[in-house]
Motif scaffolding. Sequence first.
Motif, mmCIF file in Angstrom:
data_model
loop_
_atom_site.group_PDB
_atom_site.id
_atom_site.type_symbol
_atom_site.label_atom_id
_atom_site.label_comp_id
_atom_site.label_asym_id
_atom_site.label_seq_id
_atom_site.Cartn_x
_atom_site.Cartn_y
_atom_site.Cartn_z
ATOM 1 N N ASP A 299 15.064 -102.743 -72.591
ATOM 2 C CA ASP A 299 15.979 -103.237 -71.525
ATOM 3 C C ASP A 299 16.836 -104.140 -71.800
ATOM 4 O OD1 ASP A 299 14.496 -101.637 -69.637
ATOM 5 O OD2 ASP A 299 13.413 -103.230 -68.537
ATOM 6 N N ASN B 8 18.513 -111.878 -71.797
ATOM 7 C CA ASN B 8 18.062 -110.990 -72.513
ATOM 8 C C ASN B 8 18.313 -111.023 -74.150
ATOM 9 O OD1 ASN B 8 16.717 -109.355 -70.823
ATOM 10 N ND2 ASN B 8 18.636 -108.209 -70.047
ATOM 11 N N LEU C 279 19.450 -102.538 -73.866
ATOM 12 C CA LEU C 279 20.385 -101.763 -73.140
ATOM 13 C C LEU C 279 21.422 -102.893 -72.621
ATOM 14 C CD1 LEU C 279 18.241 -99.088 -71.685
ATOM 15 C CD2 LEU C 279 20.130 -98.712 -73.132
ATOM 16 N N SER C 280 20.802 -103.979 -72.121
ATOM 17 C CA SER C 280 21.801 -104.744 -71.282
ATOM 18 C C SER C 280 22.689 -105.393 -72.146
ATOM 19 C CB SER C 280 20.947 -105.823 -70.709
ATOM 20 O OG SER C 280 21.053 -107.258 -71.356
ATOM 21 N N LEU D 79 25.868 -112.276 -66.046
ATOM 22 C CA LEU D 79 25.948 -113.122 -67.117
ATOM 23 C C LEU D 79 24.686 -114.044 -67.553
ATOM 24 C CD1 LEU D 79 29.039 -115.464 -67.708
ATOM 25 C CD2 LEU D 79 26.662 -116.058 -68.343
ATOM 26 N N ALA E 53 21.472 -113.402 -66.657
ATOM 27 C CA ALA E 53 20.511 -112.519 -66.942
ATOM 28 C C ALA E 53 20.884 -111.676 -68.191
ATOM 29 C CB ALA E 53 20.399 -111.244 -65.917
ATOM 30 N N THR E 54 21.771 -111.590 -68.722
ATOM 31 C CA THR E 54 22.329 -111.014 -70.108
ATOM 32 C C THR E 54 22.015 -111.896 -71.071
ATOM 33 O OG1 THR E 54 23.930 -109.573 -68.931
ATOM 34 C CG2 THR E 54 24.021 -109.593 -71.245
#
Lengths: 509, 368
Positions: free
Chosen positions: A152, A455, A155-156, A449, A451-452
């Motif tokens: 995840d 990650n 992919l982000s 932004l 949340a990315t």
Amino acid sequence: MLITGELAALQKEIEKIARDYGLTFPEVRYEMVDYKTVNLLAAYDGFPIRYPHWRFGMEYERLSKSYAYGLHRIYEMVINTEPIYAYLLQSNLMVDQKLVMAHVCGHADFFANNLWFAHTNRKMLDEVANHAARIRNYMDRFGQETVENFLDACLSLDNLIDIHAPGVQRRAIVVKEDETPQIVKKMKAKDYMDSYINPPEFLAEQQRRLTAEREQMKKFPAESERDVLLFLQEYAPLENWQRDVLGIVREEAYYFAPQRQTKIMNEGWAVFWHTRLMTNHLLQSSELIDYAEHHSGTVAAHPGRLNPYRLGYELFLDIEDRWNRGAFGPEYDNCTDRVARSQWDKKLGQGMEKVFSVRRIYNDVGFIDAFLTEEFARKHKLFVFEYNEHINEYEISSRDFQAVKQKLLFQLTNFGQPIVDVVDANYENRGELYLRHHYEGIDLDRPYLEATLINLYTIWNRPVHLETVLEDKGMVVFRYGPEGGSVQAAQVMDGRALLERLGQLVKYA
Amino acid sequence: MSQTTAHRIDQDAKRFRQIVQGHVRQNLRKYVSNGELIGRQGKDLVSIPIPQIDLPRLRFGGKQAGGVGQGDGDVGTPLGPGDQDGSQGAGDQPGAHILEVEMSLEELAEILGEELALPRIEPKGKKNVEGGKVRYTGIRRVGPESLRSFRRTYRAALKRQMSAGLYNPDRPVVIPIRDDVRYRSWNVYPQPQNSAVIFYMMDVSGSMTRQKKELVRLTAFWIDTWLRHNYKSLTVRYIVHDAAAKEVDQHTFYHLRESGGTKISSAYHLCSRLIAEEYDPAEWNMYAFHFSDGENFGGQDDKLCAELLEERLLPVMNLFGYGQVPGGYGRMFMETITQIEDEKLVGVKISDRDAIFDAIKEFLGKGL
């Protein structure tokens, strides 16, 4: 199930005609599938074997539901491999199958000849299946959740690639630090000539450049890196399996990138050819109504939306027409008489030749830039729409040609994704990662932004920063670190200071 | 190809559903308090809006972006509401809508139960026998030819021939006569079923505003969901009262606006009358939930209520819940409730939407 009998004969006939027109493509294998399988394949981006991931399940549920409610129907799907695989829907009428096969000839030719696909791995069917096997294996060893969470995170970030990288040598050949000279060498000269041959200003200039170069080399990365995924793959502190998973995500992102870069052209080209093949050769009179309905469904213009099938198709038609008439070049461009322009005909007959060369060398950005003319925009009623916050609606904001073209080009540049570089991987000498977004007038979506960034942190394992601009705040750096909590934003420069600096840059550029 | 592939997509779909469930679980408090789910519920399914299940990527904010379109219209012509995300990438995809996933009420109740740590409900001693299942397990001598049992018929014939000495093992011929023919037939298996009835009572006097009714509605939805999960059949009765009580249907219950004074005892009277007339306490699990803002007319009525509760209602009830929404003045009815000592009686103050979550836990936490 591969097709046989009547359909196989039809395929032969259609491909013969297509090749006679000059289309060139490798073997195409058609598989006949039912609607369930077609939805499934669509969820997997056309590949029958993908690694396990919930987003495929989500997409499959969405497709199944919307099929059940009659909202969509997938007529055709084709994947860019060698041989090319294409899927036919079992429940389609014979005329639909003809249409699909003719359409697929267009795609097949495009995949084979367009230069943006020159670096595509044509064995992707096997490659993707290998990826699946590897990821399954990791899931067995390290736990599904662990691998999935990491997947995840990767992919982000999978839009942070350098789409031109496959065709360009980006990285300079590495020179070791102590091999570069530290002092500018003087040319040999007699004393009295020295100040002429080695003017002190020049020496000072050279020295400055050299020092700057050395400074630059101390930075890491020495030059900003647009392929964020590659950078992470090479330098992030990862386990071996994680590095492999990241590589898999990156490879698949690069595989799909050219398709996204050429969506308008690719679809336009396929429609261009299915129209020609169907109406000139394949269509029987009894099939006319069904054909007309499905063709018009494909190229229908929806208000407030741009149909890539239609735009691409109309542009190819326009190019063919203009080059047949010779309606291009300085003489035509300088002609201001509208009547003369519309009746312009030099009987050049280069239309076909031109469209073939266009499909070879352009991608969507260049295609629109070179061939979207003011006449075309007017004829096809193109407009720009914007969000009006007072009425909470989108509304038409302009029909000006330059505005339309600019907007369209902007949306297509970097396939509509923000451009982000790794600028510093040792930010403030603390091993923190610093990314910079090239701001082009549109803010990034803030929740996404943040949340990315979280990650990104799970991959880099040290605090991460992203520099961008917010319309109402000016330049802002977002930061996320091991202390957890929420992403912090620090304003670096307010809007006015930023504008002033940008203004200065423009002035001195 | 398609067998294994189909299996794999099912796995992915299952995984996705797990994630959805996890999401609902994590955000249950939010879903409970904002009431989005009510009105999205069909017969067995409820459609849940899930905003966050997406892979986050750096992307442009939708609203500033706009795009290029095609068609008629002058500058300023509106194209559609903007509260969804604008489309990206040459506008070839429809805007990314909030995802809606369907989930069965059963699943939802399961999650509610687990998150609130609600104990399973132990139904009252006697079972309510409601019909039974019919299964073809019996044998009869009469019946329709279509149900004739070949094996049993020949067995009967063999038995008869052997007992009559007509059977010759060297020449094993079995010939059934009319009397030997057997037919399959059905037996009825009684199926005990737990039935429950809920009485919702609500104060609709002038002081009960729409917001307060909304609190009641939300609370009732979740109580329903949980009790339905525990009982095969659930009957719901609605009673409204101001100074007098009457029974109404669901819609009226939530939308009726009366004015005037409040006599809670009227509702308790009506409730106990309905029980006496229609529900045998030995066969029914009974629940009552009463919502009011706590204002009651005079101490006299409070006393009457307490009597009714202690003598008529509580002895037959599994549970009596009293929910007090804010806004009343003077002496609160809650004081009367707290004076009665009975584990079947639960009084909860529901001060705002966020308190619903805990109220449900209070109400149903005893597993009665």
